[in-house]
Design an enzyme around this catalytic site. Sequence first.
Site, PDB file in Angstrom:
ATOM      1  N   LYS A 182     -73.140  55.293  54.495  1.00  8.33           N
ATOM      2  CA  LYS A 182     -73.374  55.947  55.781  1.00  8.33           C
ATOM      3  C   LYS A 182     -72.921  57.387  55.634  1.00  8.33           C
ATOM      4  O   LYS A 182     -71.729  57.673  55.614  1.00  8.33           O
ATOM      5  CB  LYS A 182     -72.603  55.248  56.892  1.00  8.33           C
ATOM      6  CG  LYS A 182     -73.025  53.808  57.126  1.00  8.33           C
ATOM      7  CD  LYS A 182     -72.180  53.122  58.167  1.00  8.33           C
ATOM      8  CE  LYS A 182     -72.441  53.658  59.558  1.00  8.33           C
ATOM      9  NZ  LYS A 182     -73.804  53.423  60.038  1.00  8.33           N
TER      10      LYS A 182
ATOM     11  N   ASP B 247     -70.134  51.605  49.717  1.00  7.22           N
ATOM     12  CA  ASP B 247     -70.412  52.847  50.433  1.00  7.22           C
ATOM     13  C   ASP B 247     -70.783  53.967  49.463  1.00  7.22           C
ATOM     14  O   ASP B 247     -70.593  53.852  48.252  1.00  7.22           O
ATOM     15  CB  ASP B 247     -69.180  53.262  51.241  1.00  7.22           C
ATOM     16  CG  ASP B 247     -68.993  52.422  52.496  1.00  7.22           C
ATOM     17  OD1 ASP B 247     -69.905  51.640  52.822  1.00  7.22           O
ATOM     18  OD2 ASP B 247     -67.941  52.559  53.149  1.00  7.22           O
TER      19      ASP B 247
ATOM     20  N   MET C 172     -63.869  63.374  58.224  1.00 11.79           N
ATOM     21  CA  MET C 172     -65.243  63.552  58.725  1.00 11.79           C
ATOM     22  C   MET C 172     -65.320  64.650  59.788  1.00 11.79           C
ATOM     23  O   MET C 172     -65.872  64.467  60.867  1.00 11.79           O
ATOM     24  CB  MET C 172     -65.766  62.227  59.279  1.00 11.79           C
ATOM     25  CG  MET C 172     -65.787  61.110  58.258  1.00 11.79           C
ATOM     26  SD  MET C 172     -66.071  59.459  58.952  1.00 11.79           S
ATOM     27  CE  MET C 172     -64.481  59.144  59.745  1.00 11.79           C
TER      28      MET C 172
END
Length: 270
Positions: free
Chosen positions: A74, A52, A187
């Site tokens: 991502k 990632d 997030m």
Amino acid sequence: MTTLDLLRRLMGDVPVFELGHVWLAGAGPGDPAHLTLDAVAGLAQADVVVHDALVDPRTLAMRRDGAVLEFAGKRGGKPSATQADITRRLVELARQDKRVLRLKGGDPFVFGRGGEEALTLAAQGIPFRVVPGITSGLAGLALASIPATIRGVNQAVILATGHGADTEEGLDWAALAATGQPIILYMAMKTLDRIAAALVAGGLSPETPAAIVVSATLPGERVLTSTLADIASDAEAAGLEPPAIVAIGGIVTVREQLLALMPRVLEAVS
């Protein structure tokens, strides 16, 4: 002496990474100091590391000679691989008899979509192993002097994601506010204003302490403390950007208490 030799000294038996297997591993909150020995064992044996965006370059540099890196990051709002593409690639590589290390920031099973990947691998008959990592929502706060739990302040802690906070499928923020327990958000930077407003509407005081830890454990780490009412605007004014962890609740006040006491501690040991 090789990395595997050093691991054998520390661990005794080092887990063997078999051909055609996938390890779903966590790289911890950022700094390679927080890697587990099992994750290092995976890096030392993998043929391919599918990683990632939040995996530190120093961690990737620990891979064995000849191991291939495949980026599968991502990042919100930026072009990125779909989860279906990533999972399909893991299956493809395993069926090529590769030892595949799927390396994620934090812990693969804490908002890392590791559960989805494990289910697909199992359905496809691909042998896999889960290698837990230290989740940034706990380690990042701890290293910023914010304990996830402390006696007299909370009896539970809520881990939540900010994704979907502006959709009908999002969390019931009023229900979370009603618990009176600290909330740790992953997030959440893009929706922090809406989350804060929803928590206040759900009953939390606007003066509830709040903090943001950006780039936890890394040299560029920044910590901002504020109140629930002001945390989003203060973050914007400070130019804070992801990756970040947000803490809301009484646990945040411990940071200021510790920072105030630390000069005395340092003076006592000097």
